[in-house]
Design a protein around this motif. Structure first.
Motif, PDB file in Angstrom:
ATOM      1  N   GLU A 214      40.423  49.625  36.839  1.00  0.00           N
ATOM      2  CA  GLU A 214      39.680  48.521  37.431  1.00  0.00           C
ATOM      3  C   GLU A 214      40.657  47.443  37.888  1.00  0.00           C
ATOM      4  N   SER A 216      41.263  44.122  41.257  1.00  0.00           N
ATOM      5  CA  SER A 216      40.658  43.363  42.341  1.00  0.00           C
ATOM      6  C   SER A 216      40.740  44.162  43.634  1.00  0.00           C
ATOM      7  N   ALA A 217      39.821  43.871  44.538  1.00  0.00           N
ATOM      8  CA  ALA A 217      39.808  44.572  45.812  1.00  0.00           C
ATOM      9  C   ALA A 217      41.120  44.341  46.567  1.00  0.00           C
ATOM     10  N   ASP A 250      33.995  47.555  51.016  1.00  0.00           N
ATOM     11  CA  ASP A 250      32.648  48.112  50.917  1.00  0.00           C
ATOM     12  C   ASP A 250      32.385  48.686  49.524  1.00  0.00           C
ATOM     13  N   LYS A 251      33.436  49.173  48.848  1.00  0.00           N
ATOM     14  CA  LYS A 251      33.299  49.755  47.515  1.00  0.00           C
ATOM     15  C   LYS A 251      33.345  48.705  46.398  1.00  0.00           C
ATOM     16  N   SER A 252      33.777  47.508  46.722  1.00  0.00           N
ATOM     17  CA  SER A 252      33.953  46.487  45.678  1.00  0.00           C
ATOM     18  C   SER A 252      32.631  45.832  45.304  1.00  0.00           C
ATOM     19  N   ILE A 253      32.577  45.393  44.052  1.00  0.00           N
ATOM     20  CA  ILE A 253      31.424  44.630  43.552  1.00  0.00           C
ATOM     21  C   ILE A 253      31.966  43.336  42.976  1.00  0.00           C
ATOM     22  N   ASP A 254      31.558  42.225  43.565  1.00  0.00           N
ATOM     23  CA  ASP A 254      32.063  40.908  43.153  1.00  0.00           C
ATOM     24  C   ASP A 254      33.585  40.865  43.185  1.00  0.00           C
ATOM     25  N   VAL A 257      37.095  46.478  42.102  1.00  0.00           N
ATOM     26  CA  VAL A 257      36.941  47.904  42.420  1.00  0.00           C
ATOM     27  C   VAL A 257      37.171  48.729  41.150  1.00  0.00           C
ATOM     28  N   THR A 258      36.248  49.629  40.872  1.00  0.00           N
ATOM     29  CA  THR A 258      36.397  50.553  39.745  1.00  0.00           C
ATOM     30  C   THR A 258      36.662  51.944  40.294  1.00  0.00           C
TER      31      THR A 258
END
Length: 279
Positions: A214, A216-217, A250-254, A257-258
């Motif tokens: 995990e 950051s984007a 597009d894959k990141s949440i807040d 990226v996981t």
């Protein structure tokens, strides 16, 4: 194949330079520092080590590409002296913090690009009872493997991921129209060839592993670009970088990226004292 041919042909491609490598690994130091110190009763790699030797007060250990130092610290619990090296100053800072927090005084961490190490000036030739390179690109060609072998007085381990799949990284490279082949297919055969031609009989153990990463984007975007630029020995185009950026955002949440990672992990063991034709 003979040793002279292997030496000529097994050469690490010119990457983007030490500063870039160190900077990229620096960006991951916080992630690595969160990993716990492994328990030798539970960790598979430490179990392999204890099957071959039981590190005690007289045991000297060298950890090449030590990252945030977890394996160095685990071995320092029983070994007499442990040295860990890494190209990343931030990784070494994290390792030193962990050593201080755990009160581990018999471990030394130093920032070092293994490819440029002067093992004779350091006094490391034939010094260490146990030398290992665990999941690190530091040992990657004839030169870096020969230096590793030259530092050993006994047991050696190399651990490499092969047939690896990184869910986000692979997807980002595909989105950019890149082939995504990051792991050299000749690595394990070349390690074996070096050892076999030098008279050793290496033991090879393979197993499957899965883990989650995990970050950051922004860090993930930089990591994807770095890995593929290094592999292709060129800067990616603006279009390729933009495609990677769009995919990861597009894959990141807040902003996080996981990534799910799966690989076969290959462990290679040999003992420099056990060499065919040498007493």
């Amino acid at each position: 194949m003979d040793l002279e041919r292997l030496k000529r042909e097994w050469i690490q491609p010119a990457n983007r330079g030490e500063d870039t490598d160190a900077g990229m690994w620096d960006s991951r130091a916080g992630e690595f520092a969160k990993k716990p110190i492994p328990d030798r009763r539970e960790n598979l790699f430490l179990k392999y080590i204890w099957q071959r030797l039981q590190p005690g007060p007289e045991t000297k250990v060298l950890d090449i590409g030590c990252g945030a130092g977890q394996y160095s610290l685990a071995l320092a619990q029983t070994a007499g002296q442990v040295t860990g090296t890494d190209v990343s100053p931030k990784m070494i800072e994290a390792a030193r913090r962990s050593a201080a927090e755990t009160g581990t005084g018999n471990v030394e961490f130093m920032t070092l690009d293994w490819a440029d190490a002067d093992i004779d000036n350091l006094g490391w030739r034939g010094k260490y009872d146990l030398v290992f390179a665990h999941m690190t690109p530091a040992v990657c060609d004839y030169h870096t493997l020969e230096m590793m072998n030259s530092c050993a007085a006994g047991h050696c381990f190399i651990v490499k991921p092969v047939r690896r799949r990184d869910s986000v990284l692979d997807g980002a490279l595909k989105a950019a129209g890149l082939d995504g082949r990051r792991h050299r297919n000749d690595m394990i055969p070349n390690i074996f060839a070096y050892l076999w031609l030098n008279g050793y009989t290496p033991e090879i153990i393979a197993g499957d592993a899965e883990w989650t990463s995990e970050r950051s984007a922004r860090d993930m975007i930089d990591w994807c670009i770095f890995r593929q630029s290094s592999n292709r020995c060129r800067e990616l185009s603006a279009q390729e970088k933009a495609a990677i950026d769009d995919y990861i955002m597009d894959k990141s949440i807040d902003g996080v990226v996981t990534e799910e990672i799966s690989a076969q992990i290959v462990t290679i063991y040999w003992n420099v004292k056990e060499r065919y034709g040498h007493e």
